[in-house]
Design a protein around this motif. Structure first.
Motif, PDB file in Angstrom:
ATOM      1  N   ARG A  51       0.849  -1.203   0.000  1.00 36.91           N
ATOM      2  CA  ARG A  51       0.000   0.000   0.000  1.00 36.91           C
ATOM      3  C   ARG A  51       0.875   1.241   0.000  1.00 36.91           C
ATOM      4  O   ARG A  51       1.969   1.252   0.572  1.00 36.91           O
ATOM      5  N   LYS A  52       0.414   2.302  -0.604  1.00 40.45           N
ATOM      6  CA  LYS A  52       1.144   3.559  -0.581  1.00 40.45           C
ATOM      7  C   LYS A  52       1.233   4.075   0.853  1.00 40.45           C
ATOM      8  O   LYS A  52       0.241   4.124   1.575  1.00 40.45           O
ATOM      9  N   LEU A 242     -14.537  -0.730  15.123  1.00 44.56           N
ATOM     10  CA  LEU A 242     -14.534   0.098  13.920  1.00 44.56           C
ATOM     11  C   LEU A 242     -13.090   0.377  13.525  1.00 44.56           C
ATOM     12  O   LEU A 242     -12.297   0.834  14.351  1.00 44.56           O
ATOM     13  N   HIS A 243     -12.742   0.089  12.281  1.00 43.47           N
ATOM     14  CA  HIS A 243     -11.375   0.289  11.809  1.00 43.47           C
ATOM     15  C   HIS A 243     -11.385   1.170  10.565  1.00 43.47           C
ATOM     16  O   HIS A 243     -11.996   0.816   9.556  1.00 43.47           O
ATOM     17  N   ILE A 244     -10.699   2.309  10.669  1.00 40.19           N
ATOM     18  CA  ILE A 244     -10.654   3.272   9.574  1.00 40.19           C
ATOM     19  C   ILE A 244      -9.211   3.402   9.101  1.00 40.19           C
ATOM     20  O   ILE A 244      -8.305   3.687   9.899  1.00 40.19           O
ATOM     21  N   THR A 245      -8.956   3.211   7.819  1.00 37.09           N
ATOM     22  CA  THR A 245      -7.600   3.261   7.282  1.00 37.09           C
ATOM     23  C   THR A 245      -7.190   4.705   6.973  1.00 37.09           C
ATOM     24  O   THR A 245      -8.023   5.608   6.884  1.00 37.09           O
ATOM     25  N   CYS A 246      -5.888   4.891   6.775  1.00 34.09           N
ATOM     26  CA  CYS A 246      -5.386   6.246   6.490  1.00 34.09           C
ATOM     27  C   CYS A 246      -5.877   6.755   5.140  1.00 34.09           C
ATOM     28  O   CYS A 246      -5.899   7.970   4.909  1.00 34.09           O
ATOM     29  N   GLU A 247      -6.289   5.846   4.231  1.00 33.99           N
ATOM     30  CA  GLU A 247      -6.860   6.284   2.955  1.00 33.99           C
ATOM     31  C   GLU A 247      -8.291   6.778   3.110  1.00 33.99           C
ATOM     32  O   GLU A 247      -8.829   7.420   2.201  1.00 33.99           O
ATOM     33  N   GLY A 248      -8.921   6.403   4.239  1.00 36.29           N
ATOM     34  CA  GLY A 248     -10.308   6.780   4.451  1.00 36.29           C
ATOM     35  C   GLY A 248     -11.280   5.658   4.182  1.00 36.29           C
ATOM     36  O   GLY A 248     -12.466   5.895   3.913  1.00 36.29           O
ATOM     37  N   CYS A 253     -10.677  -5.199   9.851  1.00 37.01           N
ATOM     38  CA  CYS A 253      -9.579  -5.686  10.683  1.00 37.01           C
ATOM     39  C   CYS A 253      -8.521  -4.615  10.898  1.00 37.01           C
ATOM     40  O   CYS A 253      -8.199  -3.844   9.991  1.00 37.01           O
ATOM     41  N   CYS A 254      -7.938  -4.618  12.099  1.00 34.50           N
ATOM     42  CA  CYS A 254      -6.896  -3.650  12.446  1.00 34.50           C
ATOM     43  C   CYS A 254      -5.555  -3.982  11.808  1.00 34.50           C
ATOM     44  O   CYS A 254      -4.649  -3.147  11.785  1.00 34.50           O
ATOM     45  N   ALA A 255      -5.391  -5.207  11.307  1.00 35.51           N
ATOM     46  CA  ALA A 255      -4.122  -5.622  10.699  1.00 35.51           C
ATOM     47  C   ALA A 255      -4.315  -5.973   9.229  1.00 35.51           C
ATOM     48  O   ALA A 255      -3.674  -6.877   8.702  1.00 35.51           O
ATOM     49  N   ASP A 256      -5.183  -5.227   8.561  1.00 41.77           N
ATOM     50  CA  ASP A 256      -5.470  -5.452   7.146  1.00 41.77           C
ATOM     51  C   ASP A 256      -4.474  -4.638   6.320  1.00 41.77           C
ATOM     52  O   ASP A 256      -4.788  -3.575   5.804  1.00 41.77           O
ATOM     53  N   PHE A 257      -3.269  -5.157   6.152  1.00 37.08           N
ATOM     54  CA  PHE A 257      -2.176  -4.391   5.567  1.00 37.08           C
ATOM     55  C   PHE A 257      -2.392  -4.052   4.093  1.00 37.08           C
ATOM     56  O   PHE A 257      -1.849  -3.068   3.603  1.00 37.08           O
ATOM     57  N   GLN A 258      -3.161  -4.847   3.377  1.00 33.42           N
ATOM     58  CA  GLN A 258      -3.369  -4.610   1.946  1.00 33.42           C
ATOM     59  C   GLN A 258      -4.804  -4.205   1.618  1.00 33.42           C
ATOM     60  O   GLN A 258      -5.198  -4.182   0.461  1.00 33.42           O
ATOM     61  N   ASN A 259      -5.591  -3.892   2.645  1.00 34.30           N
ATOM     62  CA  ASN A 259      -6.989  -3.487   2.467  1.00 34.30           C
ATOM     63  C   ASN A 259      -7.833  -4.571   1.786  1.00 34.30           C
ATOM     64  O   ASN A 259      -8.774  -4.266   1.051  1.00 34.30           O
ATOM     65  N   PRO A 310      -9.649  -9.914  -2.466  1.00 33.30           N
ATOM     66  CA  PRO A 310     -10.144  -8.812  -1.635  1.00 33.30           C
ATOM     67  C   PRO A 310     -11.662  -8.725  -1.711  1.00 33.30           C
ATOM     68  O   PRO A 310     -12.277  -9.151  -2.694  1.00 33.30           O
ATOM     69  N   LEU A 311     -12.253  -8.132  -0.674  1.00 34.14           N
ATOM     70  CA  LEU A 311     -13.702  -7.937  -0.696  1.00 34.14           C
ATOM     71  C   LEU A 311     -14.097  -6.901  -1.733  1.00 34.14           C
ATOM     72  O   LEU A 311     -15.130  -7.041  -2.400  1.00 34.14           O
ATOM     73  N   GLU A 312     -13.296  -5.849  -1.851  1.00 36.88           N
ATOM     74  CA  GLU A 312     -13.534  -4.793  -2.839  1.00 36.88           C
ATOM     75  C   GLU A 312     -12.199  -4.499  -3.525  1.00 36.88           C
ATOM     76  O   GLU A 312     -11.344  -3.820  -2.965  1.00 36.88           O
ATOM     77  N   SER A 313     -12.010  -5.023  -4.720  1.00 36.02           N
ATOM     78  CA  SER A 313     -10.702  -4.935  -5.384  1.00 36.02           C
ATOM     79  C   SER A 313     -10.254  -3.494  -5.629  1.00 36.02           C
ATOM     80  O   SER A 313      -9.055  -3.193  -5.595  1.00 36.02           O
ATOM     81  N   LYS A 314     -11.191  -2.590  -5.831  1.00 29.51           N
ATOM     82  CA  LYS A 314     -10.814  -1.199  -6.120  1.00 29.51           C
ATOM     83  C   LYS A 314     -10.230  -0.487  -4.902  1.00 29.51           C
ATOM     84  O   LYS A 314      -9.615   0.575  -5.041  1.00 29.51           O
ATOM     85  N   LEU A 315     -10.386  -1.076  -3.726  1.00 32.84           N
ATOM     86  CA  LEU A 315      -9.866  -0.458  -2.510  1.00 32.84           C
ATOM     87  C   LEU A 315      -8.581  -1.128  -2.022  1.00 32.84           C
ATOM     88  O   LEU A 315      -7.961  -0.632  -1.075  1.00 32.84           O
ATOM     89  N   SER A 316      -8.171  -2.202  -2.653  1.00 36.34           N
ATOM     90  CA  SER A 316      -7.071  -3.011  -2.116  1.00 36.34           C
ATOM     91  C   SER A 316      -5.788  -2.842  -2.908  1.00 36.34           C
ATOM     92  O   SER A 316      -5.779  -2.355  -4.044  1.00 36.34           O
ATOM     93  N   ALA A 317      -4.695  -3.253  -2.276  1.00 40.97           N
ATOM     94  CA  ALA A 317      -3.404  -3.404  -2.954  1.00 40.97           C
ATOM     95  C   ALA A 317      -3.160  -4.895  -3.091  1.00 40.97           C
ATOM     96  O   ALA A 317      -3.274  -5.645  -2.124  1.00 40.97           O
ATOM     97  N   LYS A 318      -2.806  -5.350  -4.277  1.00 42.61           N
ATOM     98  CA  LYS A 318      -2.729  -6.779  -4.558  1.00 42.61           C
ATOM     99  C   LYS A 318      -1.649  -7.470  -3.720  1.00 42.61           C
ATOM    100  O   LYS A 318      -0.551  -6.959  -3.539  1.00 42.61           O
ATOM    101  N   ILE A 319      -2.002  -8.641  -3.199  1.00 43.04           N
ATOM    102  CA  ILE A 319      -1.022  -9.495  -2.532  1.00 43.04           C
ATOM    103  C   ILE A 319      -0.383 -10.375  -3.597  1.00 43.04           C
ATOM    104  O   ILE A 319      -0.999 -11.293  -4.121  1.00 43.04           O
ATOM    105  N   ASP A 320       0.854 -10.070  -3.932  1.00 38.38           N
ATOM    106  CA  ASP A 320       1.605 -10.786  -4.962  1.00 38.38           C
ATOM    107  C   ASP A 320       2.580 -11.741  -4.286  1.00 38.38           C
ATOM    108  O   ASP A 320       3.466 -11.318  -3.542  1.00 38.38           O
ATOM    109  N   ASP A 321       2.427 -13.033  -4.542  1.00 29.57           N
ATOM    110  CA  ASP A 321       3.275 -14.034  -3.884  1.00 29.57           C
ATOM    111  C   ASP A 321       4.753 -13.821  -4.157  1.00 29.57           C
ATOM    112  O   ASP A 321       5.611 -14.215  -3.365  1.00 29.57           O
TER     113      ASP A 321
END
Length: 338
Positions: A51-52, A242-248, A253-259, A310-321
């Motif tokens: 994530r940025k 309630l968990h709000i990310t820095c992107e808004g 989850c509080c440890a959802d590193f890739q949204n 991801p639940l919503e692909s437009k909000l996530s950063a891809k997990i690339d193996d």
């Protein structure tokens, strides 16, 4: 609300069996003021996150604090996947939360940036508790675990804060947590001796496959013959926090590193609508029915490394193996310990 309970008791209070598709609005919120971190803990996914790196928008944060409070939220922590002290506006958020009426405002920090001047500033802003995340009891193992040689600085910062509170007869809590690995579990007595006299409470937790994206710690870092039993047989987070990310975004989850568990963009959605939107309801239903396969939650709850979406692909950063694996780095860190 009892502000004098221990850190472990505070954790336990969110594990009530409240499994409803549209639960009451949460009393507790984590507002991620940044996802950047100055450390790279060996068991943490932050250093491999794609994530940025960013800070939360100031006006957005102010809006969410007020909106959540009006909906019934009374506790707020200003952190999630990053180090909150990186955000220079942290004191303003703490003060605003207290001015709005929040009953309990808190942070978790690695403590390296909490030098005396910043510590006084945080305290004067009205903080109710500060938890230091210190994950080794000796300088050598701290470097291997945290990836930074800040052991003595963190100890001095904690000691200063504890003495400052005593000198000025202030009423905020000072907690310490330690994530144990198979290499640091033997240091518990050393740890308590070092930090127990300058904190109110110490909580030891065993490292695990953090939010389903740290599968590589298995066998390499996991603690053998653990006495640490799960506080619940299900994850309560989608139901009562309630968990709000820095992107808004609102995420489950509080440890959802890739949204991968982000369900709505709050920059264009009301908070109450996001809490009750169809994506979130369906995730809760899958938790209740134990049909989480294909989600990040499944890998976390079941300690798997399966293919997920991801639940919503437009909000996530891809997990690339190819890049989202920390095994080689863990092995190199272990060599430092040995």
């Amino acid at each position: 609300m009892n502000k004098n309970i221990s850190f472990k008791d505070r954790m336990n209070q969110y594990y009530s069996e409240n499994k409803e598709l549209m639960p009451d609005f949460p009393k507790n919120m984590l507002l991620e003021v940044t996802n950047a971190c100055n450390h790279s803990c060996v068991f943490c996914a932050n250093s491999k996150m794609t994530r940025k790196k960013s800070l939360i928008d100031f006006n957005f944060a102010c809006r969410i604090l007020k909106e959540a409070y009006d909906l019934g939220t009374r506790e707020v922590g200003f952190y999630s996947t990053g180090e909150p002290l990186i955000n220079k506006d942290l004191e303003q958020y703490i003060k605003l939360a207290k001015d709005i009426g929040y009953e309990y405002v808190y942070i978790t920090t690695n403590g390296a940036l909490l030098m005396p001047e910043r510590a006084r500033s945080i305290v004067e802003s009205g903080i109710d508790s500060i938890k230091f995340s210190i994950n080794a009891g000796t300088k050598e193992k701290y470097l291997a675990i945290h990836g930074q040689d800040n052991f003595e600085e963190v100890y001095n910062n904690l000691k200063y804060l504890f003495e400052y509170r005593k000198e000025h007869e202030l009423n905020f809590k000072i907690f310490v947590s330690c994530i144990l690995t198979k290499y640091t579990a033997v240091e518990k007595e050393i740890f308590v001796e070092k930090f127990g006299k300058i904190s109110d409470n110490i909580a030891f937790l065993n490292c695990k496959n953090q939010c389903g994206v740290m599968y590589e710690i298995n066998n390499l870092l996991e603690v053998d013959n653990t006495e640490d039993v799960p506080m619940s047989t299900y994850c309560p987070l989608p139901f009562n926090k309630l968990h709000i990310t820095c992107e808004g975004y609102i995420t489950a989850c509080c440890a959802d590193f890739q949204n991968y568990l982000a369900v709505a963009d709050l920059n264009n959605t009301k908070l109450i609508d996001a809490w009750n939107n169809e994506t979130f309801i369906q995730l809760r239903r899958r938790h209740i029915e134990n049909t989480l396969e294909g989600t990040l939650c499944f890998n976390c709850v079941e300690n798997k490394n399966d293919k997920i979406l991801p639940l919503e692909s437009k909000l996530s950063a891809k997990i690339d193996d190819n890049c989202f694996n920390k095994r080689d780095e863990i092995i190199d860190r272990i060599k430092l310990i040995k």
